[in-house]
Design a protein around this motif. Structure first.
Motif, PDB file in Angstrom:
ATOM      1  N   ALA A 181       0.868  -1.164  -0.180  1.00 14.26           N
ATOM      2  CA  ALA A 181       0.026   0.139  -0.040  1.00 14.26           C
ATOM      3  C   ALA A 181       0.841   1.185   0.050  1.00 14.26           C
ATOM      4  O   ALA A 181       1.520   1.562   0.982  1.00 14.26           O
ATOM      5  N   PRO A 182       0.779   2.145  -1.067  1.00 22.22           N
ATOM      6  CA  PRO A 182       1.786   3.007  -1.115  1.00 22.22           C
ATOM      7  C   PRO A 182       0.957   4.436  -0.186  1.00 22.22           C
ATOM      8  O   PRO A 182       0.106   4.206  -0.263  1.00 22.22           O
ATOM      9  N   ASP A 183       1.703   5.475  -0.052  1.00 27.31           N
ATOM     10  CA  ASP A 183       1.141   6.512   0.259  1.00 27.31           C
ATOM     11  C   ASP A 183       0.095   7.113  -0.634  1.00 27.31           C
ATOM     12  O   ASP A 183      -0.857   7.520  -0.299  1.00 27.31           O
ATOM     13  N   ILE A 184       0.494   7.250  -2.041  1.00 27.81           N
ATOM     14  CA  ILE A 184      -0.296   7.500  -3.098  1.00 27.81           C
ATOM     15  C   ILE A 184      -0.272   6.583  -4.206  1.00 27.81           C
ATOM     16  O   ILE A 184       0.720   6.412  -4.835  1.00 27.81           O
ATOM     17  N   LEU A 185      -1.382   6.288  -4.668  1.00 31.52           N
ATOM     18  CA  LEU A 185      -1.521   5.356  -5.731  1.00 31.52           C
ATOM     19  C   LEU A 185      -2.053   5.951  -6.952  1.00 31.52           C
ATOM     20  O   LEU A 185      -3.154   6.461  -6.911  1.00 31.52           O
ATOM     21  N   LEU A 186      -1.004   5.694  -7.846  1.00 32.79           N
ATOM     22  CA  LEU A 186      -1.614   6.340  -9.475  1.00 32.79           C
ATOM     23  C   LEU A 186      -1.716   5.075 -10.204  1.00 32.79           C
ATOM     24  O   LEU A 186      -1.022   4.402 -10.443  1.00 32.79           O
ATOM     25  N   ILE A 187      -3.108   4.936 -10.931  1.00 31.27           N
ATOM     26  CA  ILE A 187      -3.212   4.047 -11.750  1.00 31.27           C
ATOM     27  C   ILE A 187      -3.777   4.624 -13.057  1.00 31.27           C
ATOM     28  O   ILE A 187      -4.487   5.355 -13.281  1.00 31.27           O
ATOM     29  N   ASP A 188      -2.958   4.035 -13.755  1.00 27.82           N
ATOM     30  CA  ASP A 188      -3.042   4.730 -15.415  1.00 27.82           C
ATOM     31  C   ASP A 188      -3.760   3.710 -16.221  1.00 27.82           C
ATOM     32  O   ASP A 188      -3.065   2.706 -16.917  1.00 27.82           O
ATOM     33  N   GLU A 189      -5.072   3.571 -16.339  1.00 25.74           N
ATOM     34  CA  GLU A 189      -5.651   2.745 -17.201  1.00 25.74           C
ATOM     35  C   GLU A 189      -5.239   1.225 -17.104  1.00 25.74           C
ATOM     36  O   GLU A 189      -5.735   0.490 -18.040  1.00 25.74           O
ATOM     37  N   ALA A 190      -5.100   0.743 -15.971  1.00 23.81           N
ATOM     38  CA  ALA A 190      -4.662  -0.551 -15.556  1.00 23.81           C
ATOM     39  C   ALA A 190      -5.826  -1.650 -15.808  1.00 23.81           C
ATOM     40  O   ALA A 190      -5.775  -2.699 -16.056  1.00 23.81           O
ATOM     41  N   LEU A 191      -7.144  -0.855 -15.629  1.00 20.78           N
ATOM     42  CA  LEU A 191      -8.430  -1.580 -15.411  1.00 20.78           C
ATOM     43  C   LEU A 191      -9.119  -1.808 -16.470  1.00 20.78           C
ATOM     44  O   LEU A 191      -9.924  -2.655 -16.874  1.00 20.78           O
ATOM     45  N   ALA A 192      -8.749  -1.149 -17.488  1.00 17.14           N
ATOM     46  CA  ALA A 192      -9.609  -1.047 -18.797  1.00 17.14           C
ATOM     47  C   ALA A 192      -9.407  -2.405 -19.455  1.00 17.14           C
ATOM     48  O   ALA A 192     -10.163  -2.778 -20.203  1.00 17.14           O
ATOM     49  N   THR A 193      -8.049  -2.934 -19.348  1.00 13.05           N
ATOM     50  CA  THR A 193      -7.876  -4.052 -20.121  1.00 13.05           C
ATOM     51  C   THR A 193      -8.239  -5.566 -19.294  1.00 13.05           C
ATOM     52  O   THR A 193      -8.212  -6.319 -20.193  1.00 13.05           O
ATOM     53  N   GLY A 194      -8.420  -5.401 -18.224  1.00 10.14           N
ATOM     54  CA  GLY A 194      -8.693  -6.672 -17.689  1.00 10.14           C
ATOM     55  C   GLY A 194     -10.224  -7.206 -17.967  1.00 10.14           C
ATOM     56  O   GLY A 194     -11.136  -6.188 -18.373  1.00 10.14           O
ATOM     57  N   ASP A 195     -10.587  -8.166 -17.464  1.00 13.70           N
ATOM     58  CA  ASP A 195     -11.814  -8.758 -18.050  1.00 13.70           C
ATOM     59  C   ASP A 195     -12.777  -8.434 -16.866  1.00 13.70           C
ATOM     60  O   ASP A 195     -12.205  -7.933 -15.618  1.00 13.70           O
ATOM     61  N   ALA A 196     -14.013  -8.437 -16.805  1.00 13.95           N
ATOM     62  CA  ALA A 196     -14.971  -8.083 -15.834  1.00 13.95           C
ATOM     63  C   ALA A 196     -14.538  -8.825 -14.368  1.00 13.95           C
ATOM     64  O   ALA A 196     -14.847  -7.943 -13.602  1.00 13.95           O
ATOM     65  N   PHE A 198     -11.790  -9.636 -13.206  1.00 14.92           N
ATOM     66  CA  PHE A 198     -10.597  -9.120 -12.644  1.00 14.92           C
ATOM     67  C   PHE A 198     -10.838  -7.542 -12.214  1.00 14.92           C
ATOM     68  O   PHE A 198     -10.548  -7.043 -11.364  1.00 14.92           O
ATOM     69  N   ARG A 199     -11.694  -6.957 -13.073  1.00 11.72           N
ATOM     70  CA  ARG A 199     -12.127  -5.425 -12.775  1.00 11.72           C
ATOM     71  C   ARG A 199     -12.731  -5.279 -11.482  1.00 11.72           C
ATOM     72  O   ARG A 199     -12.543  -4.432 -10.768  1.00 11.72           O
ATOM     73  N   ARG A 200     -13.571  -6.300 -11.084  1.00 12.42           N
ATOM     74  CA  ARG A 200     -14.403  -6.445  -9.945  1.00 12.42           C
ATOM     75  C   ARG A 200     -13.152  -6.518  -8.876  1.00 12.42           C
ATOM     76  O   ARG A 200     -13.315  -5.711  -7.501  1.00 12.42           O
ATOM     77  N   ARG A 201     -12.359  -7.397  -8.984  1.00 10.40           N
ATOM     78  CA  ARG A 201     -11.389  -7.594  -7.773  1.00 10.40           C
ATOM     79  C   ARG A 201     -10.326  -6.467  -7.711  1.00 10.40           C
ATOM     80  O   ARG A 201     -10.290  -6.053  -6.600  1.00 10.40           O
ATOM     81  N   SER A 202     -10.237  -5.916  -9.102  1.00  5.49           N
ATOM     82  CA  SER A 202      -9.173  -4.514  -8.639  1.00  5.49           C
ATOM     83  C   SER A 202     -10.093  -3.538  -8.156  1.00  5.49           C
ATOM     84  O   SER A 202      -9.443  -2.596  -7.250  1.00  5.49           O
ATOM     85  N   GLU A 203     -11.292  -3.284  -8.242  1.00  5.48           N
ATOM     86  CA  GLU A 203     -11.939  -2.095  -7.820  1.00  5.48           C
ATOM     87  C   GLU A 203     -12.004  -2.206  -6.262  1.00  5.48           C
ATOM     88  O   GLU A 203     -11.900  -1.442  -5.559  1.00  5.48           O
ATOM     89  N   LYS A 204     -12.259  -3.616  -5.671  1.00  2.00           N
ATOM     90  CA  LYS A 204     -12.159  -3.970  -4.302  1.00  2.00           C
ATOM     91  C   LYS A 204     -10.877  -3.545  -3.807  1.00  2.00           C
ATOM     92  O   LYS A 204     -10.717  -2.953  -2.622  1.00  2.00           O
TER      93      LYS A 204
END
Lengths: 274, 284
Positions: A181-196, A198-204
């Motif tokens: 867990a970083p202090d500030i997490l920056l996510i650059d479109e990492a979720l757009a390519t995953g399937d549904a 994985f998307r749910r898991r990563s949102e959680k």
């Protein structure tokens, strides 16, 4: 501008984690249009003409923003609006040509564009990635299985990463970056390519990280994801902030301008590839 | 880039991507030593993966090099005059000099070849040239597996002098590390370095006495030629290695001192030069 933001943060209770103070970012682009081949290039050198192969791209033009602990901020905007470049500046990976980025603690970026080492196996990439962000071998041994499970790429973990589909690569990178867990997490479109799934898991996982860590920035063309997982959204265009506010308000305004059709057709809403 | 000294507008904030003071930077670098080791062993094995013979090329390449140089310089051009055991002399030269060349070329690509990492993760960038140099050093150690049999078969006796090879290679490694720091920053700033370096390294090889004896060569020339040629760091490290493995090539104390000075000087200057550019590597 920074004075106003500073005063606001001093009186408000949440801790300020990011201050982007009138930041400009310029890329030096080598290559581009080179005409006439070697003789023309030599002539340009001898005549001291300006080399048309070297240009600079002004990707971010004077962005000022503040972020606070507990916020998840979505960055939206058309391609080339400077979203990813801005994230790199917040992560300290690119130096602004003007202005300063201040952060509380270390920001870490995870993005699909950042291929790690394609020729090496997923296994090796997990170890290398974790070592690079400063985990010790003992910590990695502890976390390794969790990372593999989270990525959910099965036996592909033993194969070179350049044999992965873009979705699998993104999942593995997300799993590596989200291991700590970083202090500030920056996510650059990492979720757009995953399937549904994985998307749910990563949102959680993003929700968890937001609780543990401080602040999450999320760049995505999936406006649905921004609505669901962000508390605030910033609309960037041409390197400047158009609108900054509550995520639903900003996404609505953005859709009004760019994506009128998608609002009436909910099926297309999740993906906006303008 | 504006005023790194300016105090943060809110207490507790730090400037993102700020270059750390050199002592803290060095400490962070030390904390990443496992990364350097893992990266080096991984990229060492990956480098040959596309070939049928795989890692066997680590030994075959230097062997074939020696064969070519022996044919051209030993048999065709007779560069072997004044050298008693030419094949061993040439082999030590080729293997030891190859370390300098590979540290130079891989070092110049340390940043540009790893932009994916540089643009994704925050870590002291010095780990990259350190890793590429370690890879080159590992290859040198591998090549000893070929070199030592060649030297023994060519008739050199195994003596206690051989132990001097260890400090000689250690000093050379420090020198090469410093060199890698310099070319890593240059290569990040000037992409054309890739085109320039091969010429430089070839020139360096032909002036370093890899395939001829500098002592014999400088005999008919003014004194300064000999001074310049014997101060060349690559020549100094070749001399030390030859002194350790071959009889009749004594290296005086002054050679060891020159080797030490080149190693420490290049490493310190190169490290500081690289560190000063720390903030610019992501903008490449």
């Amino acid at each position: 501008m920074s004075e106003i933001l500073t005063d606001a943060s001093a009186s408000a209770s949440p801790e300020q984690t990011v201050l982007v103070d009138d930041v400009h970012l310029t890329y030096r682009v080598i290559g581009g249009s080179r005409r006439g081949g070697a003789p023309a290039a030599l002539r340009r050198m001898l005549l001291r003409e300006e080399n048309p192969g070297q240009r600079s791209v002004h990707a971010v033009r004077g962005v000022t923003l503040s972020a606070f602990r507990g916020e998840a901020i979505g960055l939206i905007g058309p391609n080339g609006s400077g979203k990813s470049t801005l994230l790199r500046a917040i992560a300290g990976l690119m130096a602004p040509s003007q202005g300063v980025v201040w952060t509380r603690g270390q920001a870490s970026l995870l993005g699909v564009s950042a291929a790690m080492m394609g020729a090496m196996s997923g296994e090796q990439n997990i170890v290398l990635g974790c070592l690079a962000i400063g985990m010790s071998p003992a910590e990695i041994a502890e976390e390794y299985q969790a990372i593999v499970d989270f990525a959910g790429i099965g036996d592909f973990v033993h194969l070179p990463m350049n044999t992965y589909s873009s979705g699998m690569g993104a999942r593995l990178r997300f799993a590596i970056a989200a291991a700590r867990a970083p202090d500030i997490l920056l996510i650059d479109e990492a979720l757009a390519t995953g399937d549904a799934q994985f998307r749910r898991r990563s949102e959680k996982r993003i929700l968890e990280l937001r609780e543990q860590a401080g602040t999450v920035f999320l760049v995505s063309h999936g406006l649905g994801i921004i609505r669901e997982s962000c508390t605030r959204a910033i609309w960037l265009e041409g390197g400047q902030i158009i609108l900054d506010g509550d995520s639903n308000t900003v996404v609505d305004a953005y859709e009004d301008k760019h994506d009128r059709g998608a609002r009436t057709a909910p099926a297309a809403k999740a993906k906006d590839r303008s | 880039m504006t005023l790194p000294e300016a105090p943060p507008p809110v207490p507790g904030l730090q400037r993102a991507g700020a270059r750390l003071p050199v002592d803290v930077y060095t400490q962070r670098l030390w904390e990443r030593r496992w990364f350097v080791a893992a990266y080096s062993s991984a990229s060492n094995s990956v480098g040959y993966e596309g070939n049928f013979l795989g890692q066997a090329w680590q030994l075959l390449t230097p062997l074939l090099n020696i064969l070519v140089y022996y044919l051209v310089f030993g048999l065709l051009l007779h560069s072997n005059r004044g050298v008693p055991n030419y094949i061993a002399f040439l082999s030590v030269g080729v293997f030891v000099f190859a370390f300098c060349t590979s540290a130079l070329t891989s070092g110049s690509r340390a940043i540009t070849g790893n932009l994916g990492l540089v643009r994704a993760l925050q870590f002291p960038r010095a780990v990259l040239p350190a890793s590429t140099t370690l890879v080159a050093f590992l290859r040198l150690l591998y090549s000893l597996l070929v070199l030592i049999p060649i030297v023994l078969i060519s008739g050199e006796p195994l003596t206690w002098h051989w132990l001097l090879l260890l400090p000689a290679l250690a000093l050379q490694a420090l020198f090469c590390l410093g060199l890698a720091f310099v070319v890593a920053r240059l290569g990040a700033r000037i992409p054309d370095m890739n085109e320039i370096l091969p010429f430089f390294s070839r020139l360096w090889m032909y002036t370093s006495g890899v395939m001829y004896s500098v002592t014999v060569f400088t005999q008919g020339h003014p004194g300064w030629v000999s001074t310049v040629m014997t101060l060349n760091p690559a020549y100094v490290y070749l001399q030390l290695a030859r002194n350790a493995l071959l009889i009749g090539n004594p290296a005086p104390v002054s050679t060891w001192l020159t080797a030490l000075a080149w190693a420490v000087g290049t490493l310190v200057m190169g490290y500081l030069y690289f560190w000063r550019g720390e903030e610019e590597y992501g903008n490449v």
